[in-house]
Write a protein that holds these residues in place. Structure first.
Motif, PDB file in Angstrom:
ATOM      1  N   ASN A  34      -8.250   0.794  -4.548  1.00  0.00           N
ATOM      2  CA  ASN A  34      -9.134   1.653  -4.181  1.00  0.00           C
ATOM      3  C   ASN A  34     -10.854   0.803  -4.168  1.00  0.00           C
ATOM      4  N   PHE A  35     -11.722   1.341  -3.495  1.00  0.00           N
ATOM      5  CA  PHE A  35     -12.857   0.810  -3.486  1.00  0.00           C
ATOM      6  C   PHE A  35     -13.670   1.136  -4.770  1.00  0.00           C
ATOM      7  N   HIS A  36     -14.338   0.197  -5.377  1.00  0.00           N
ATOM      8  CA  HIS A  36     -14.761   0.676  -6.710  1.00  0.00           C
ATOM      9  C   HIS A  36     -16.146  -0.354  -6.989  1.00  0.00           C
ATOM     10  N   TYR A  95       0.909  -1.295   0.013  1.00  0.00           N
ATOM     11  CA  TYR A  95       0.017   0.070   0.058  1.00  0.00           C
ATOM     12  C   TYR A  95       0.899   1.376   0.020  1.00  0.00           C
ATOM     13  N   LYS A 126      -8.401  -1.711 -16.511  1.00  0.00           N
ATOM     14  CA  LYS A 126      -9.430  -1.511 -15.781  1.00  0.00           C
ATOM     15  C   LYS A 126     -10.608  -1.786 -16.737  1.00  0.00           C
ATOM     16  N   VAL A 140     -13.436  -4.058  -4.542  1.00  0.00           N
ATOM     17  CA  VAL A 140     -12.076  -3.410  -4.083  1.00  0.00           C
ATOM     18  C   VAL A 140     -11.144  -3.838  -5.473  1.00  0.00           C
ATOM     19  N   THR A 161     -11.341   0.818   6.107  1.00  0.00           N
ATOM     20  CA  THR A 161     -10.224   0.327   5.858  1.00  0.00           C
ATOM     21  C   THR A 161      -9.338   0.232   7.247  1.00  0.00           C
ATOM     22  N   PHE A 200      -8.780  -3.577   3.085  1.00  0.00           N
ATOM     23  CA  PHE A 200      -9.843  -2.829   2.659  1.00  0.00           C
ATOM     24  C   PHE A 200     -11.003  -3.708   2.519  1.00  0.00           C
ATOM     25  N   THR A 231      -1.564   0.523  -6.842  1.00  0.00           N
ATOM     26  CA  THR A 231      -2.785   1.247  -6.673  1.00  0.00           C
ATOM     27  C   THR A 231      -4.253   0.394  -6.088  1.00  0.00           C
ATOM     28  N   SER A 254     -18.958  -1.684   0.336  1.00  0.00           N
ATOM     29  CA  SER A 254     -17.733  -0.988   0.823  1.00  0.00           C
ATOM     30  C   SER A 254     -18.148  -0.863   2.323  1.00  0.00           C
TER      31      SER A 254
END
Length: 725
Positions: free
Chosen positions: A139-141, A108, A238, A145, A196, A209, A137, A193
């Protein structure tokens, strides 16, 4: 406990009531050629069913390729899609539970790589300046995750090209590392979500996460879909990853993956002591561990890159291998993108008798992809043709930078590794030539795509040793018209050799196999060239001890650097000597009387003594070394051997053990197939193995009685000889 499929490997365990698993995939090399893990998953349930050890069961269902963890009316099932890079987890409980699934990652943040930690990358003991593992990298998406690592444009490839003075051809060279992007997406239908957190596992800090269930349920499921591609635009990476996820096809994929594993187990097996099964029975263990190791190999059936000898996809926190190595879970000794051919060959040779022909391209195509780079370096350095492949080879075809050497004499040959173990060791590529040609011998596959590689490896020896001879004197060949293979190397052990038998045997066998292919594999001019080359290969050399004829490592050598036995390589891998073949006594004398053969004996790691004695038909000794090599590892999972000379799990330990057992059960000489040539009469066994000419044999030895169950095709029954001693 390992789990995997396709090209994905996981280590799965339960600790303090939570289910964990590491995720690995082939080809996830960072800028420094570390084979990075893709992270760790943590699964927690409330109420927690995994509160103690009573009634706890974790089971790897080998036949169907999945794992279950059960306790207190809750079952967690994990499986990997063999045909698509995805991991699936399903939870079924008698009562409703809430679920939290977390993605945990120690990258991280940027992490400096210090000291021995560089043994996991291509810099090893000689890092050039600061080495940093760059942050992923994460992130929540969309209630999931998303995580990935994207390599920068400048990598160790650029460092090696500059170090090795190949800038003039850099733009022509294959570079697998620049802009390589790999990662995945964790998600589930009933998940949203969460939060963290940061924590420490063993000696490594990480960030988590979390996704949490929207509502309690008796059934939960989540998946991790993975992607590895060379793309400079991460948005495109992505997009392609998310578009590849087709949740409605999960059920179909599960059936297809199960069927693949079923077929995998049907095409070959070795079961020992079937009527007297007990886990404490040493003979039972060798069959059990043969099957378990084959499962581990099957988890990388379709990888772009081969299964690595130093842990494959199943390494874990290094403190559990060596308590002094407080490094991240990415660590493994002997590098990530560095391939040690002497070790790799032992992982892939057993696939022939297992009939796992679909698993060989990962290793063989790897070499084919490096062919141009190897030919370019030959031409730049020496101005002649042929592919120069060295030991400790990077995944872009150049020598490992540390072992090439940073502190080199000014006038030292720029094409040579400045390394006492590796200098002049060119012939390891010949064993992969043999695998390519064996694909035709065993499976009559169309191997046309491999022929340029085989030809180039032979041409290198022809042209390079004539080149070296002309540097020393007026003539390119000796007085008999043969190449002078000096300086050479018999494995890493006998250095600065004159006509090493291991090299001569390899050249003889590969040239003969190439010329024996159907006529359309070689042009008339190629055939004429290799027939002439065959005449230039020098004969093998021998010595006498007390009137007994032995194979020598070479005519002459200057020093001994390691503990291999290349004087027995004409037995394995080159199979010039063996059961049913001429002059077997010469090879047996070598094993029994050669002082180094006596001194170097061992079952550990890549040691091949178990194979040699099996091929020589020495049943008692074959049994001794096989029981040592294939015994339970002493770890929770019996086939996690090592570290040996390398790392845990030691795949060349398992591979050499598997080869030895195969040779004890079945050997070939000409058209003859010898069954049980080195198998003890009192060891019950049921096996199905493959032989040349698309032949499979299923047979049993039970209480001293042999039963041949099936030979396919039936026409080869007449070639079978029972040689049980």
């Amino acid at each position: 406990m390992p789990l995997g499929g396709g090209d994905i490997g996981m280590n799965v365990w339960v600790e303090k009531g939570a289910v964990y698993f590491y995720i690995s995939r082939t080809g996830t090399f960072d800028e420094h050629n570390t084979l990075l893990k893709l992270g760790r998953i943590k699964l927690e349930l409330s109420p927690n069913p995994f509160t103690n050890t009573e009634g706890f069961v974790q089971e790897l269902h080998l036949r169907d390729g999945y794992m279950t963890i059960e306790q207190n009316g809750t079952k967690v099932q994990l499986w990997v899609d063999v045909f698509n890079p995805a991991i699936h987890t399903e939870v079924i409980s008698k009562t409703k539970t809430d679920l939290i699934v977390s993605y945990e990652n120690w990258r991280y943040k940027n992490r400096p790589v210090l000291g021995k930690a560089n043994n996991a990358n291509s810099y090893k003991w000689a890092p050039q300046g600061d080495v940093i593992t760059y942050a992923d990298t994460i992130n929540f998406h969309k209630n999931g995750v998303l995580f990935y690592h994207k390599n920068r444009a400048q990598t160790v490839f650029d460092v090696a090209v500059k170090q090795q003075q190949l800038a003039s051809v850099k733009n022509e060279m294959m570079n697998p590392l620049a802009n390589l992007t790999f990662g995945g997406f964790l998600f589930g239908k009933n998940l949203e979500s969460g939060s963290t957190y940061k924590d420490i596992y063993e000696s490594t800090d990480f960030k988590g996460f979390s996704l949490k269930s929207i509502k309690g349920a008796k059934k939960h499921s989540f998946s991790v879909h993975l992607s590895t591609e060379v793309l400079s635009d991460t948005k495109e990476w992505k997009k392609k990853l998310l578009q590849s996820i087709k949740a409605d096809e999960t059920k179909k994929a599960k059936v297809q993956s199960k069927n693949w594993w079923n077929n995998f187990w049907d095409r070959s097996f070795v079961f020992t002591q079937k009527r007297h099964v007990t886990e404490h029975d040493s003979v039972y263990q060798i069959g059990q561990n043969y099957q378990l190791f084959r499962y581990m190999l099957g988890c990388n059936a379709y990888g772009k890159y081969p299964t690595k000898f130093n842990g494959g996809l199943f390494t874990y926190d290094p403190v559990y291998t060596d308590s002094t190595l407080k490094f991240t879970p990415d660590f493994r000794n002997w590098g990530g993108g560095t391939m040690t051919a002497q070790n790799q060959r032992l992982v892939y040779f057993p696939m022939f008798k297992n009939g796992d022909f679909d698993m060989l391209p990962a290793q063989l195509d790897y070499y084919v992809n490096l062919l141009k780079n190897a030919e370019l370096r030959t031409n730049v350095y020496w101005g002649h043709h042929g592919a120069s492949f060295t030991e400790q080879l990077e995944n872009f075809g150049l020598p490992n930078p540390a072992e090439y050497g940073w502190k080199r004499p000014k006038d030292y040959d720029v094409g040579m590794q400045y390394n006492a173990w590796l200098e002049y060791q060119w012939d390891t590529s010949l064993e992969f030539c043999k695998m390519m040609l064996d694909l035709y011998e065993y499976n009559t596959e169309d191997i046309q795509k491999y022929i340029p590689f085989v030809k180039s490896c032979l041409v290198f020896f022809d042209e390079h040793y004539q080149y070296l001879a002309k540097l020393r004197g007026r003539k390119a060949l000796d007085g008999e018209g043969h190449l002078v293979l000096y300086p050479g190397s018999a494995a890493e052990t006998y250095k600065m050799t004159y006509n090493a038998n291991s090299t001569i045997a390899g050249l003889q066998v590969i040239t003969k196999m190439l010329l024996n292919l159907p006529l359309d594999y070689l042009s008339d001019s190629d055939r004429t060239y290799f027939e002439a080359f065959q005449e230039r290969i020098p004969p093998m050399t021998f010595k006498q001890i007390n009137g007994n004829k032995l194979l020598t490592p070479a005519v002459h050598w200057e020093r001994v650097n390691n503990t291999e036995l290349p004087q027995l390589y004409p037995v394995f891998p080159w199979r010039i000597y063996g059961v049913g073949k001429p002059q077997l006594e010469t090879a047996i004398n070598t094993w029994e009387l050669d002082p180094d053969a006596q001194k170097f004996r061992s079952h550990v790691g890549w040691k091949q003594d178990n194979i040699f004695v099996a091929d020589l038909g020495l049943t008692e000794e074959a049994a001794k070394y096989t029981l040592l090599k294939m015994a339970n590892s002493g770890r929770r999972f019996p086939a996690f051997w090592g570290p040996g000379f390398d790392w845990v799990p030691d795949h060349n330990w398992g591979g050499s053990g598997m080869i030895g057992m195969q040779e004890m059960l079945i050997q070939e000489a000409g058209d003859s197939i010898y069954l049980f040539p080195a198998w003890p009469k009192n060891w019950n066994v049921h096996f199905k193995l493959h032989a040349s000419k698309q032949t499979t044999i299923e047979a049993k030895l039970e209480d001293g009685e042999v039963k041949i169950i099936k030979v396919t095709p039936e026409s080869r029954k007449e070639d079978v000889i029972i040689s049980l001693q």
